[in-house]
Design a protein around this motif. Sequence first.
Motif, short mmCIF file in Angstrom:
data_model
loop_
_atom_site.label_atom_id
_atom_site.label_comp_id
_atom_site.label_asym_id
_atom_site.label_seq_id
_atom_site.Cartn_x
_atom_site.Cartn_y
_atom_site.Cartn_z
N GLY A 1 28.64 -13.69 90.95
CA GLY A 1 28.73 -12.27 91.26
C GLY A 1 30.15 -11.78 91.44
O GLY A 1 31.06 -12.54 91.78
N THR A 2 30.33 -10.48 91.19
CA THR A 2 31.61 -9.83 91.41
C THR A 2 31.35 -8.49 92.08
O THR A 2 30.44 -7.75 91.70
N GLN A 3 32.17 -8.18 93.08
CA GLN A 3 31.95 -6.98 93.89
C GLN A 3 32.52 -5.75 93.20
O GLN A 3 33.68 -5.75 92.77
N VAL A 4 31.72 -4.71 93.13
CA VAL A 4 32.17 -3.40 92.66
C VAL A 4 31.96 -2.41 93.79
O VAL A 4 30.85 -2.28 94.32
N THR A 5 33.04 -1.75 94.17
CA THR A 5 32.97 -0.75 95.24
C THR A 5 33.48 0.58 94.70
O THR A 5 34.61 0.64 94.20
N ALA B 1 27.90 -2.36 94.50
CA ALA B 1 27.01 -3.52 94.58
C ALA B 1 27.78 -4.76 94.15
O ALA B 1 28.89 -4.67 93.62
N VAL B 2 27.15 -5.91 94.35
CA VAL B 2 27.61 -7.13 93.71
C VAL B 2 26.90 -7.23 92.37
O VAL B 2 25.67 -7.11 92.30
N TYR B 3 27.67 -7.42 91.32
CA TYR B 3 27.13 -7.47 89.96
C TYR B 3 27.07 -8.92 89.48
O TYR B 3 28.05 -9.65 89.59
N TYR B 4 25.90 -9.27 88.93
CA TYR B 4 25.65 -10.63 88.49
C TYR B 4 25.38 -10.67 86.99
O TYR B 4 24.65 -9.82 86.46
N LEU C 1 37.77 -2.09 93.45
CA LEU C 1 37.58 -0.80 94.12
C LEU C 1 38.02 0.31 93.17
O LEU C 1 39.12 0.25 92.60
N VAL C 2 37.16 1.30 92.99
CA VAL C 2 37.47 2.41 92.09
C VAL C 2 36.92 3.69 92.70
O VAL C 2 35.93 3.67 93.43
N GLN C 3 37.56 4.81 92.39
CA GLN C 3 37.07 6.09 92.87
C GLN C 3 35.90 6.57 92.02
O GLN C 3 35.78 6.22 90.83
N ALA C 4 35.06 7.37 92.62
CA ALA C 4 33.95 7.96 91.88
C ALA C 4 34.48 8.71 90.66
O ALA C 4 35.50 9.40 90.74
N GLY C 5 33.78 8.52 89.55
CA GLY C 5 34.21 9.10 88.29
C GLY C 5 35.06 8.17 87.45
O GLY C 5 35.30 8.45 86.27
N GLY C 6 35.50 7.09 88.05
CA GLY C 6 36.35 6.15 87.34
C GLY C 6 35.56 5.15 86.52
O GLY C 6 34.32 5.24 86.40
N LEU D 1 22.46 -18.95 71.87
CA LEU D 1 21.05 -19.20 72.14
C LEU D 1 20.47 -18.28 73.20
O LEU D 1 19.25 -18.15 73.33
N TYR D 2 21.34 -17.62 73.97
CA TYR D 2 20.89 -16.91 75.16
C TYR D 2 21.00 -15.40 75.04
O TYR D 2 22.03 -14.87 74.60
N ALA D 3 19.93 -14.74 75.47
CA ALA D 3 20.04 -13.32 75.78
C ALA D 3 20.78 -13.22 77.11
O ALA D 3 20.70 -14.14 77.95
N MET D 4 21.48 -12.13 77.29
CA MET D 4 22.28 -11.96 78.50
C MET D 4 21.88 -10.69 79.24
O MET D 4 21.43 -9.70 78.64
N GLY D 5 22.04 -10.75 80.55
CA GLY D 5 21.72 -9.58 81.36
C GLY D 5 22.72 -9.38 82.47
O GLY D 5 23.43 -10.31 82.85
N TRP D 6 22.78 -8.16 82.93
CA TRP D 6 23.54 -7.82 84.13
C TRP D 6 22.56 -7.28 85.17
O TRP D 6 21.71 -6.44 84.85
N PHE D 7 22.71 -7.75 86.39
CA PHE D 7 21.94 -7.27 87.52
C PHE D 7 22.90 -6.91 88.64
O PHE D 7 24.08 -7.28 88.60
N ARG D 8 22.42 -6.18 89.63
CA ARG D 8 23.27 -5.84 90.77
C ARG D 8 22.46 -5.83 92.05
O ARG D 8 21.25 -5.61 92.03
N GLN D 9 23.16 -6.06 93.15
CA GLN D 9 22.53 -6.03 94.46
C GLN D 9 23.41 -5.28 95.44
O GLN D 9 24.53 -5.70 95.72
N ALA D 10 22.90 -4.16 95.91
CA ALA D 10 23.60 -3.35 96.90
C ALA D 10 23.24 -3.86 98.30
O ALA D 10 22.20 -4.50 98.50
N PRO D 11 24.09 -3.57 99.28
CA PRO D 11 23.82 -4.02 100.65
C PRO D 11 22.46 -3.54 101.15
O PRO D 11 22.13 -2.36 101.03
N GLY D 12 21.67 -4.48 101.66
CA GLY D 12 20.37 -4.13 102.20
C GLY D 12 19.29 -3.86 101.19
O GLY D 12 18.17 -3.47 101.54
N LYS D 13 19.60 -4.08 99.91
CA LYS D 13 18.61 -3.83 98.86
C LYS D 13 18.36 -5.08 98.04
O LYS D 13 19.15 -6.02 98.07
#
Length: 122
Positions: free
Chosen positions: A115-119, A92-95, A11-16, A31-43
Amino acid sequence: QVQLVESGGGLVQAGGSLRLSCAVSGRTFVLYAMGWFRQAPGKEREFVATITQSGRFTDYADSVKGRFTISRDNAENMVYLQMNSLEVEDTAVYYCAAGPVQATTERRYDYWGQGTQVTVSS
């Protein structure tokens, strides 16, 4: 088989800032390219950032360009996502994901973390 474990959410404040980490084990990390994705509630899950096997090339979603930075440490089998100037909309949850080529679409990635939750609060 490849295992990915994300950490660093919270949990972090906006701007942080937050730094997400993804530990990769199993087959040779380089061997692998890596990516980050995210999923917000309802999206649907969406692309955030990607990095090539060497770390030389990166790509970002327009919504995070200039605020987020993806990097990797091939000696430590780690990939990172440094997130600055966080906004409420980044909540979102970040993957973390691994695949054979750098890509912005989910189907190009073969392995995923849990996944890890970011709020971000206002």
